[in-house]
Design a protein around this motif. Structure first.
Motif, PDB file in Angstrom:
ATOM      1  N   ALA A 108       0.965  -1.160   0.073  1.00 54.77           N
ATOM      2  CA  ALA A 108      -0.072   0.063   0.149  1.00 54.77           C
ATOM      3  C   ALA A 108       0.985   1.108  -0.050  1.00 54.77           C
ATOM      4  N   PHE A 109       0.530   2.261  -0.770  1.00 58.27           N
ATOM      5  CA  PHE A 109       1.686   3.231  -1.220  1.00 58.27           C
ATOM      6  C   PHE A 109       0.735   4.361  -1.531  1.00 58.27           C
ATOM      7  N   ASP A 110       1.554   5.635  -1.174  1.00 62.41           N
ATOM      8  CA  ASP A 110       0.645   6.983  -1.577  1.00 62.41           C
ATOM      9  C   ASP A 110       0.964   7.304  -3.021  1.00 62.41           C
ATOM     10  N   GLU A 111       0.419   8.191  -3.558  1.00 63.50           N
ATOM     11  CA  GLU A 111       0.469   8.505  -5.112  1.00 63.50           C
ATOM     12  C   GLU A 111       1.988   8.706  -5.622  1.00 63.50           C
ATOM     13  N   SER A 112       2.774   9.267  -4.708  1.00 58.19           N
ATOM     14  CA  SER A 112       4.072   9.712  -5.336  1.00 58.19           C
ATOM     15  C   SER A 112       5.033   8.599  -5.365  1.00 58.19           C
ATOM     16  N   VAL A 113       4.615   7.378  -4.541  1.00 60.96           N
ATOM     17  CA  VAL A 113       5.380   5.971  -4.748  1.00 60.96           C
ATOM     18  C   VAL A 113       4.842   5.450  -5.946  1.00 60.96           C
ATOM     19  N   LEU A 114       3.423   5.432  -5.906  1.00 61.81           N
ATOM     20  CA  LEU A 114       2.959   4.701  -7.279  1.00 61.81           C
ATOM     21  C   LEU A 114       3.482   5.451  -8.426  1.00 61.81           C
ATOM     22  N   ARG A 115       3.554   6.662  -8.693  1.00 63.64           N
ATOM     23  CA  ARG A 115       4.193   7.241  -9.667  1.00 63.64           C
ATOM     24  C   ARG A 115       5.462   6.685 -10.091  1.00 63.64           C
ATOM     25  N   ARG A 116       6.383   6.688  -8.971  1.00 65.37           N
ATOM     26  CA  ARG A 116       7.674   6.301  -9.143  1.00 65.37           C
ATOM     27  C   ARG A 116       7.763   4.885  -9.635  1.00 65.37           C
ATOM     28  N   LEU A 117       6.919   3.748  -9.193  1.00 65.04           N
ATOM     29  CA  LEU A 117       6.709   2.541  -9.683  1.00 65.04           C
ATOM     30  C   LEU A 117       6.441   2.545 -11.178  1.00 65.04           C
ATOM     31  N   VAL A 118       5.274   3.141 -11.493  1.00 60.17           N
ATOM     32  CA  VAL A 118       4.737   3.179 -12.693  1.00 60.17           C
ATOM     33  C   VAL A 118       5.851   3.817 -13.806  1.00 60.17           C
ATOM     34  N   ASP A 119       6.436   4.789 -13.302  1.00 56.60           N
ATOM     35  CA  ASP A 119       7.482   5.544 -14.258  1.00 56.60           C
ATOM     36  C   ASP A 119       8.729   4.556 -14.545  1.00 56.60           C
ATOM     37  N   LYS A 120       9.156   3.777 -13.474  1.00 60.55           N
ATOM     38  CA  LYS A 120      10.247   2.704 -13.623  1.00 60.55           C
ATOM     39  C   LYS A 120       9.588   1.675 -14.521  1.00 60.55           C
ATOM     40  N   ALA A 121       8.336   1.090 -14.440  1.00 66.23           N
ATOM     41  CA  ALA A 121       7.665   0.282 -15.336  1.00 66.23           C
ATOM     42  C   ALA A 121       7.723   0.744 -16.874  1.00 66.23           C
ATOM     43  N   ILE A 122       7.438   2.041 -16.930  1.00 71.26           N
ATOM     44  CA  ILE A 122       7.351   2.312 -18.473  1.00 71.26           C
ATOM     45  C   ILE A 122       8.783   2.418 -18.959  1.00 71.26           C
ATOM     46  N   LYS A 123       9.762   2.841 -18.329  1.00 68.89           N
ATOM     47  CA  LYS A 123      11.133   2.986 -18.887  1.00 68.89           C
ATOM     48  C   LYS A 123      11.798   1.305 -19.086  1.00 68.89           C
ATOM     49  N   ILE A 124      11.386   0.687 -17.944  1.00 62.19           N
ATOM     50  CA  ILE A 124      12.098  -0.769 -18.100  1.00 62.19           C
ATOM     51  C   ILE A 124      11.524  -1.430 -19.627  1.00 62.19           C
ATOM     52  N   SER A 144      10.124   0.109 -22.110  1.00 64.14           N
ATOM     53  CA  SER A 144      10.141   0.814 -23.146  1.00 64.14           C
ATOM     54  C   SER A 144       8.728   1.154 -23.733  1.00 64.14           C
ATOM     55  N   LEU A 145       7.965   1.764 -22.821  1.00 61.19           N
ATOM     56  CA  LEU A 145       6.518   2.145 -23.170  1.00 61.19           C
ATOM     57  C   LEU A 145       6.583   3.574 -23.653  1.00 61.19           C
ATOM     58  N   SER A 146       5.796   4.065 -24.421  1.00 61.79           N
ATOM     59  CA  SER A 146       5.297   5.368 -24.584  1.00 61.79           C
ATOM     60  C   SER A 146       4.310   6.010 -24.226  1.00 61.79           C
ATOM     61  N   CYS A 147       3.847   5.429 -23.059  1.00 68.73           N
ATOM     62  CA  CYS A 147       2.620   5.999 -22.373  1.00 68.73           C
ATOM     63  C   CYS A 147       2.833   7.113 -21.464  1.00 68.73           C
ATOM     64  N   THR A 148       1.951   7.856 -20.967  1.00 71.62           N
ATOM     65  CA  THR A 148       2.353   8.481 -19.659  1.00 71.62           C
ATOM     66  C   THR A 148       2.104   7.834 -18.467  1.00 71.62           C
ATOM     67  N   ILE A 149       2.689   8.247 -17.563  1.00 70.28           N
ATOM     68  CA  ILE A 149       2.269   7.992 -15.951  1.00 70.28           C
ATOM     69  C   ILE A 149       0.933   7.866 -15.547  1.00 70.28           C
ATOM     70  N   GLU A 150       0.114   9.019 -15.852  1.00 72.55           N
ATOM     71  CA  GLU A 150      -1.102   9.425 -15.573  1.00 72.55           C
ATOM     72  C   GLU A 150      -1.855   8.280 -16.151  1.00 72.55           C
ATOM     73  N   ASP A 151      -1.682   8.032 -17.525  1.00 76.71           N
ATOM     74  CA  ASP A 151      -2.720   7.032 -18.445  1.00 76.71           C
ATOM     75  C   ASP A 151      -2.304   5.445 -17.630  1.00 76.71           C
ATOM     76  N   LEU A 152      -1.116   5.134 -17.493  1.00 75.44           N
ATOM     77  CA  LEU A 152      -0.832   3.762 -16.947  1.00 75.44           C
ATOM     78  C   LEU A 152      -1.476   3.703 -15.474  1.00 75.44           C
ATOM     79  N   ILE A 153      -1.301   4.864 -14.704  1.00 73.07           N
ATOM     80  CA  ILE A 153      -2.022   4.705 -13.405  1.00 73.07           C
ATOM     81  C   ILE A 153      -3.699   4.246 -13.619  1.00 73.07           C
ATOM     82  N   TYR A 154      -4.226   5.108 -14.703  1.00 75.32           N
ATOM     83  CA  TYR A 154      -5.679   4.843 -14.939  1.00 75.32           C
ATOM     84  C   TYR A 154      -5.928   3.521 -15.250  1.00 75.32           C
ATOM     85  N   ASP A 155      -5.134   2.916 -16.312  1.00 74.56           N
ATOM     86  CA  ASP A 155      -5.507   1.775 -16.674  1.00 74.56           C
ATOM     87  C   ASP A 155      -5.335   0.666 -15.685  1.00 74.56           C
TER      88      ASP A 155
END
Length: 606
Positions: free
Chosen positions: A337-353, A355-366
């Motif tokens: 369980a984590f706050d939004e700042s941690v979730l954003r870091r997790l999602v940002d790392k997942a996007i980079k590793i 090699s996705l082209s989506c935004t952090i906000e869009d991936l959090i939504y999905d």
């Protein structure tokens, strides 16, 4: 009467309203009274409608699936079923706590409705997620009275509060902005001092800020047992044959599935799979595989010829890889369980590793709005069950292409990855046995074969909770310590129930010499409360302890050898298991070698 709440007789509402208001003095005339009554009836009637996974597009009555839960008084540990507020024997204000999926809000809504049905105090209900940042409790109370009873007069509100003839339900303390929490808790304290007769109930996920308040008596929603699971299934499924099929399916499923179905949400998901695919998952692997696919199809194909676009445009395989990676990172840090700042870091790392082209906000939504395995709980985001990240972390390790290094990390930090390893045993059989279990057995089995640990197994009645202590004088891997601790409990409880029926709670400790130094490490099993999910799962606590400290504790708490003449008859089941443990491990060791050999010599030709 619950189903006819919208047409509840005028006399009931009249009685409750007249109990707190002198109509002619406070509401002025019949028209205003009638308007207030109509408004109140509409609002209390609306409380029973909720959204569920099975009904994405419309609200349903909570009484289509509601089953009264069991609560535990945190102070005295007494467990009871709650049907109305009268069942909660509290001497302070009531705090109901539970994790995601346990039905906190549904229970709060039911309790409010039952106050009307039983002609008790007039309930006023508010969802704290709608409280604006910076707003204080006094202002909120005024808004509630205006919203429900169309009363704006501060004088009238204070008179009603002083008389204590309303019950205020405040749902979702954890939904508040974190900066507002201390101020609202302070507001509760002031409210109690100013209006001692006022009754109010608050719900929250486990939250230290409010749980530490002296205003409340804390009651925790309990995990579902088999009877509660059956009741929920019978409420969700009306066909008797289908009911029996699903209940039998749970009974015949692997223990991991049964362990997952401990909240109403998880049982609902299990039924969701059966309703749509007519299949009963026997293992957690089948459960989450089918659920992942089904949830995405449910969202994408809610209506014929209509496809709800995902914000990211990612396909199922890409979204699964994201979930796998985030799950592994969360298990590695033991954060579920984590706050939004941690979730954003997790999602940002997942996007980079990936090699996705989506935004952090869009991936959090999905992840939270489409897949729904992670949901928002107040200011936190949380997995709907701890086994979800553990399972998908196992998938990540299996599919990573770097399993040797990842299995070494599991070996070194087994306590952290134990549940992940249990899933790997099923979905990655060869690597689990070759890269993990073989090394563990080769290193520790000789020490266990001596059976010396049986002569250094003790029991004490003088600790806070009666304690069984198993001591290895040499190093053994945590795999054996954890397994021995867990399995011994199953046999120890039989001995205690037979010979010491007054004991209601006990603990088991397994102590082994540390691999790195001369200290020992103690792994304890008890109901220790130290993470988001600990309200429904026992937690292991590991600590270093030196040899002198072990001797001191054995003397201080009058530990007796279980193998002694005085104790052996009282602990016959426990000793029988400990003596058979080596033979069990020998069989497992043979199986490990067999699995490795099959995969090593087979060239998979046909």
């Amino acid at each position: 009467m619950l189903e006819n709440l919208p047409t509840l007789s005028d006399s009931v509402i009249d009685k409750l309203l007249n109990g707190i208001i002198n109509v002619s003095l406070y509401l002025g005339d019949t028209y205003k009274f009638s308007a207030a009554k109509k408004n109140y009836l509409e609002k209390i009637s609306h409380l029973k409608y909720v959204r569920t996974l099975n009904e994405f597009e419309e609200s349903v009555s909570l009484y289509d699936f509601y089953v009264p839960p069991h609560l535990a008084n945190i102070k005295d540990k007494k467990i009871f079923q709650v049907n109305t507020l009268d069942d909660i024997k509290a001497y302070r204000k009531i705090l109901i706590s539970g994790i995601v999926g346990q039905g906190k809000s549904v229970l709060m809504r039911h309790l409010a409705i039952s106050e009307v049905i039983n002609h008790n105090r007039l309930p006023l209900f508010y969802e704290l997620r709608y409280l604006q940042k910076g707003q204080n409790l006094d202002h909120l109370i005024k808004n509630i009275f205006n919203d429900w009873l169309e009363i704006k007069s501060t004088k009238v509100i204070e008179k009603i509060l002083s008389n204590g003839e309303v019950t205020i339900f405040l749902d979702g303390f954890d939904e508040l902005h974190i900066d507002d929490m201390p101020k609202i808790v302070l507001g509760f304290d002031k409210l109690v001092k100013k209006y001692p007769k006022l009754n109010f109930i608050v719900s929250s996920r486990p939250e230290n800020i409010i749980e530490s308040s002296t205003v409340f008596q804390n009651y925790q929603i309990q995990k579902l047992d088999i009877n509660a699971q059956k009741n929920i299934i019978n409420a969700l499924i009306k066909d008797e044959k289908m009911q029996k099929a699903v209940i039998a399916g749970i009974s015949n499923s692997k223990v991991e599935v049964r362990d997952a179905l401990i909240t109403p949400l998880m049982v609902n998901l299990f039924v969701f799979i059966y309703k749509h695919e007519q299949v009963i998952p026997e293992h957690v692997r089948d459960f989450y595989d089918r659920l992942f696919d089904l949830v995405l199809r449910k969202h994408d194909n809610t209506k014929i010829d209509f496809r709800r676009e995902r914000a990211t445009g990612l396909n199922n395989e890409q979204l699964r890889k994201v979930l796998q990676l985030i799950s592994f990172m969360c298990c590695k840090q033991e954060v579920f369980a984590f706050d939004e700042s941690v979730l954003r870091r997790l999602v940002d790392k997942a996007i980079k590793i990936n090699s996705l082209s989506c935004t952090i906000e869009d991936l959090i939504y999905d992840l939270t709005g489409v897949l729904c395995f992670i949901v928002k709980e107040g200011y936190l985001y949380a997995f709907i069950h701890k086994s979800i990240p553990e399972y998908f972390a196992a998938e990540f390790i299996r599919d990573s292409g770097n399993s040797v290094d990842l299995y070494k990390e599991i070996y070194d930090k087994y306590d952290k990855f134990e549940k992940v390893a249990n899933f790997l045993k099923i979905i990655d059989e060869f690597n689990y046995n070759n890269n993990l279990l073989k090394k563990i057995f080769d290193e520790s089995l000789d020490v266990i074969r001596t059976k010396n640990f049986i002569s250094t197994t003790y029991f004490s009645f003088n600790t806070e909770a009666p304690n069984l202590r198993i001591i290895f004088m040499d190093y053994v891997h945590d795999y054996f310590c954890n397994y021995l601790r867990s399995k011994t409990s199953d046999y120890l409880v039989k001995d205690i129930q037979k010979n010491y029926p007054s004991i209601r709670r006990f603990s088991v400790s397994v102590i082994s010499k540390s691999k790195k130094d001369e200290d020992y490490e103690a792994v304890n099993q008890d109901g220790v409360y130290n993470d988001y999910f600990s309200s429904f799962s026992d937690t292991s606590v590991k600590e270093k302890i030196d040899e002198d400290s072990i001797k001191e504790e054995l003397e201080k708490y009058s530990f007796k050898k279980v193998q002694s003449v005085i104790m052996s008859n009282k602990f016959s089941n426990t000793l029988r298991f400990l003596n058979s443990y080596v033979a069990e491990l020998e069989k497992q060791n043979v199986q490990i070698q067999k699995i490795i050999k099959i995969h090593s010599v087979d060239d998979y030709s046909f």
